[in-house]
Design a protein around this motif. Structure first.
Motif, short mmCIF file in Angstrom:
data_model
loop_
_atom_site.label_atom_id
_atom_site.label_comp_id
_atom_site.label_asym_id
_atom_site.label_seq_id
_atom_site.Cartn_x
_atom_site.Cartn_y
_atom_site.Cartn_z
N SER A 115 42.84 56.18 22.34
CA SER A 115 41.62 56.98 22.46
C SER A 115 40.46 56.25 23.10
O SER A 115 39.70 56.82 23.85
CB SER A 115 41.15 57.45 21.08
OG SER A 115 42.02 58.39 20.55
N GLU A 116 40.29 54.97 22.75
CA GLU A 116 39.00 54.34 23.00
C GLU A 116 38.89 53.66 24.36
O GLU A 116 37.79 53.42 24.85
CB GLU A 116 38.73 53.31 21.91
CG GLU A 116 38.62 53.96 20.54
CD GLU A 116 38.61 52.94 19.41
OE1 GLU A 116 38.51 51.73 19.70
OE2 GLU A 116 38.69 53.36 18.26
N GLY A 117 40.04 53.30 24.94
CA GLY A 117 40.00 52.53 26.18
C GLY A 117 40.23 51.05 25.92
O GLY A 117 40.38 50.27 26.86
N ASN A 118 40.25 50.66 24.64
CA ASN A 118 40.56 49.26 24.34
C ASN A 118 41.98 48.93 24.76
O ASN A 118 42.27 47.82 25.21
CB ASN A 118 40.36 48.98 22.85
CG ASN A 118 41.30 49.79 21.97
OD1 ASN A 118 41.36 51.01 22.08
ND2 ASN A 118 42.04 49.12 21.11
N ARG A 155 43.59 50.27 27.36
CA ARG A 155 43.57 50.06 28.82
C ARG A 155 43.03 48.67 29.15
O ARG A 155 43.51 48.00 30.07
CB ARG A 155 42.71 51.13 29.49
CG ARG A 155 43.28 52.54 29.38
CD ARG A 155 42.32 53.57 29.97
NE ARG A 155 42.18 53.45 31.42
CZ ARG A 155 41.23 54.06 32.12
NH1 ARG A 155 40.35 54.84 31.51
NH2 ARG A 155 41.16 53.90 33.43
N MET A 156 41.99 48.25 28.42
CA MET A 156 41.42 46.92 28.66
C MET A 156 42.49 45.83 28.45
O MET A 156 42.67 44.96 29.29
CB MET A 156 40.26 46.65 27.68
CG MET A 156 39.04 47.51 27.92
SD MET A 156 38.04 46.81 29.24
CE MET A 156 36.71 48.01 29.34
N TYR A 167 43.15 58.60 26.44
CA TYR A 167 43.80 57.75 27.45
C TYR A 167 45.28 57.49 27.12
O TYR A 167 45.61 57.16 25.99
CB TYR A 167 43.12 56.38 27.54
CG TYR A 167 41.68 56.41 27.97
CD1 TYR A 167 41.28 57.12 29.10
CD2 TYR A 167 40.71 55.73 27.25
CE1 TYR A 167 39.96 57.15 29.49
CE2 TYR A 167 39.38 55.74 27.63
CZ TYR A 167 39.01 56.46 28.76
OH TYR A 167 37.71 56.48 29.14
#
Lengths: 233, 477
Positions: free
Chosen positions: B226-229, B231-232, B275
């Motif tokens: 959800s948060e994009g962490n 993807r990071m 995401y």
């Protein structure tokens, strides 16, 4: 010495030997050999090949509504106005600098320049810290899904590598109406050539969000906190 | 952890005494449950999707060796290095060695149930490597020196004021401190987490992830978040190590059309999660150049070896079963003493860990057999059947113990009583005497030990004034 791999496979085979005979395993499809791609094989009753898509207005309307449900700003414009509208949206959101992937197109770069937005290319590749200094990113997408309001990027030349659409805080995505499919299965079918070519995919449904504190939805944790979508018809 | 954790009834009693926890849980589980039901109702073909998902998973399970070989070959072709681990210790040493080979002393982590199951963070710390959890809830749990209480929203037991205090006290000790004027507004708390973690993402050399799915034909790994962490962690570091259970393999890329419809709706009640990342090995010029996949067998082979237990390997860790479970809704995740709580937890944990501890033996009984979980499970795991089966295994284990168990003795006593009609008649008469002397109706309250072990959680019906045999004789006369 027996390797972990051999031990695991021996145990799996022993365990499965006790079971009733299994159906034959699915053979890997032609996906694994990109040279032999045959797009007609994957049609699922609807026009799913990117080359021959027709645009269904109801599908575009549903996409705009569902994508908007997540808190993304979605605008629909005629194709000839898409670049100007994209630049205007970015300026409205206070964006002064963007990273623009190499394949994004001259029309958009010209519109950005007209709107006074600085566009930075990614050749040579920007560092993560440099990307962090930019306000936004502009990309195209590969497929969009109406039912779930989802954008899917396959990071081709008009979308840039994955970090581009991740680190800056505002993401503007240009969608061509014919890229929008009704539901998830058609999207998966359309994405097969990208996966066969070894491309990574990023599925984006609204801005970054979390409900981790008392289930209160908060938009924007690590990914872009603002998502802008321009649908060109 | 399992050796010292108390059995479920004791742990549950402690959790139930915490009104804050119960209020948080009630609110959280009822909210997600309602959203899930709404998103399910939108889908006209929901039942067909569930059936398809179960069939795809069963196909994978019945040919697991074939698909794992395909996945290994595809991953290798795509430039990933594949490693195998029989158990938690082996997985931890493989990952630790891979991190050490890069020279990094810290790693950023995407939330992963498997790395919790194997205790990877502790193993890394012992090797002098600092693991940083980057999911907001996992960050709250890690900074609070706490354990997760839910597989999807692990800090479900904390309220905003507690989160604020944790951030103010702990962030500065491990990196960028929280702003001193931090409020308890979730927006501000999330912004503090963003700033705290961003410096870690930008400098990270190694990322560690799990994987929701691994596609056999293409070697594509899928991480849903959800948060994009996520993807990071998957994109910025040079080295990416994904630790994946062998049961996560799916035959074909097209199979994702089923799971990408079921998983987000079942877990967070969204049409789609913000995401999802999919990648196949190394993509030149985009993301990590050094990609490792560690395939972990763990307790999964024990489930595979018992045909009746195999459906539990379908699980996609969505958490719909716990949100709908009347027991979980009251006690929360901590009472289960396992990274997997709720209905799926009480079948998976004893399957993976065995039935050697009082805790693991108590878990299959943390259930009312109401079967609500079976209705919501997106991969149609027959949870009540599996729970009854685990109870049977506990009963067999108790019978085999050298130490006599009260329950086993009681059952032997009942067997002796029922074996002769006159014994049962005598017992019925004796009970009716007690019933007439006692005179009261209703139920008997708490009894002294050892009967207290039954009556502290249940009512014992008061003995009747006449036995069935006496009533029958009177009625037929």
């Amino acid at each position: 010495m027996i390797t972990a791999r051999d031990a695991i496979f021996a145990q799996i085979k022993a365990a499965l030997a006790t079971a009733p005979p299994a159906p034959p395993a699915a053979a890997p499809s032609s996906l694994t050999s990109p040279g032999s791609l045959d797009t007609t094989e994957w049609r699922d009753g609807e026009a799913t090949s990117t080359a021959s898509s027709t645009v269904d207005d109801a599908v575009v309307t549903l996409f705009a509504e569902r994508c908007g449900d997540y808190g993304a700003a979605v605008v629909r414009v005629p194709s000839r106005d898409a670049a100007t509208e994209a630049a205007r949206l970015l300026a409205d959101h206070g964006v002064e600098s963007v990273v623009a992937p190499e394949g994004i197109g001259a029309a958009l770069l010209a519109a950005l320049a007209n709107a006074g937005i600085r566009a930075v290319g990614d050749t040579p590749p920007l560092s993560a810290a440099e990307l962090d200094q930019l306000d936004g990113v502009v990309t195209a997408c590969r497929v969009a899904i109406a039912e779930t309001g989802t954008l899917v990027l396959d990071h081709a030349a008009d979308q840039g590598r994955r970090a581009l659409s991740l680190v800056p805080d505002t993401h503007l995505c240009l969608v061509r109406a014919e890229q929008i499919v009704a539901a998830v299965p058609q999207a998966v079918t359309r994405l097969r050539p990208s996966v066969a070519a070894g491309r990574p995919l990023t599925w984006v449904s609204g801005p970054s969000a979390t409900v981790d504190i008392e289930l209160t939805r908060v938009e924007g944790v690590h990914g872009p906190r603002t998502l802008l979508v321009v649908v060109a018809e | 952890m399992s050796a010292i954790a108390p059995p479920f009834p004791e742990a549950a009693r402690k959790q139930l005494a915490n009104p804050q926890l119960r209020a948080n849980l009630r609110r959280a589980t009822s909210t997600i449950k309602a959203k899930r039901a709404l998103r399910q109702a939108e889908m006209a073909d929901w039942e067909e999707l569930r059936a398809a998902a179960a069939a795809i998973k069963d196909r994978m399970i019945s040919q697991m060796d074939v698909y794992l070989e395909q996945a290994e070959a595809a991953l290798t072709r795509a430039g990933a290095q594949v490693h195998w681990a029989r158990d938690a210790d082996e997985a931890n040493s493989v990952v630790t060695a891979l991190v050490q080979a890069t020279g990094a002393t810290e790693v950023v982590k995407v939330k992963s149930m498997l790395t919790q199951e194997i205790g990877l963070n502790d193993a890394l710390r012992r090797a002098g490597i600092a693991p940083f959890e980057t999911d907001l809830a996992e960050l709250i749990v890690q900074l609070g020196h706490d354990t997760p209480s839910h597989i999807l929203v692990p800090a479900i037991h904390r309220n905003r004021a507690e989160v604020r205090e944790i951030f103010l006290a702990e962030m500065g000790l491990v990196g960028r401190p929280a702003p001193p004027d931090l409020s308890s507004d979730p927006n501000d708390l999330a912004a503090a987490a963003r700033a705290h973690l961003r410096e870690k993402f930008l400098r990270a050399k190694v990322g560690i992830s799990g994987g929701n799915f691994l596609i056999a034909e293409t070697g594509t790994l899928v991480v849903v978040e959800s948060e994009g962490n996520g993807r990071m962690c998957l994109t910025l570091p040079e080295t990416l190590i994904s630790v994946v259970g062998i049961e996560k393999v799916l035959p074909t890329f097209q199979d994702l059309e089923v799971f990408m419809q079921l998983l987000p709706r079942s877990s967070t009640g969204e049409r789609m999660n913000p995401y999802t990342s999919m990648w196949s090995g190394v993509t030149p010029g985009d993301g990590p150049s050094n990609v490792h996949v560690v395939l972990v067998a763990g307790g999964r082979l024990k489930a595979l070896a018992e045909p009746a237990a195999r459906p539990m390997l379908r699980c996609i860790r969505c958490s719909a079963c716990m949100n709908t479970c009347p027991v979980y809704q009251k006690v929360g995740g901590h009472a289960y003493g396992s990274v997997y709580p709720g209905p799926i937890g009480i079948v998976l944990t004893p399957q993976f860990r065995g039935l050697d501890t009082p805790l693991d033996r108590s878990l299959p009984f943390a259930c009312t057999l109401c079967a609500a979980c079976a209705d919501v499970c997106p991969v149609k795991i027959p949870l009540p059947d599996l729970i009854v089966r685990q109870r049977h295994k506990v009963a067999v284990a108790k019978t085999a113990d050298l130490r006599p168990h009260l329950e086993v003795l009681a059952m032997a006593g009942a067997g002796w009583l029922f074996r002769r009609g006159w014994r049962l008649a005598l017992a019925g008469w004796a009970l009716s005497v007690v019933g007439r002397l006692r005179g009261a109706r209703g139920a008997i309250g708490p009894l002294p030990w050892p009967m207290s072990r039954w009556t502290r959680a249940r009512d014992l019906p008061a003995p009747p004034r006449q036995s069935f045999r006496a009533w029958w004789r009177r009625g037929s006369r």
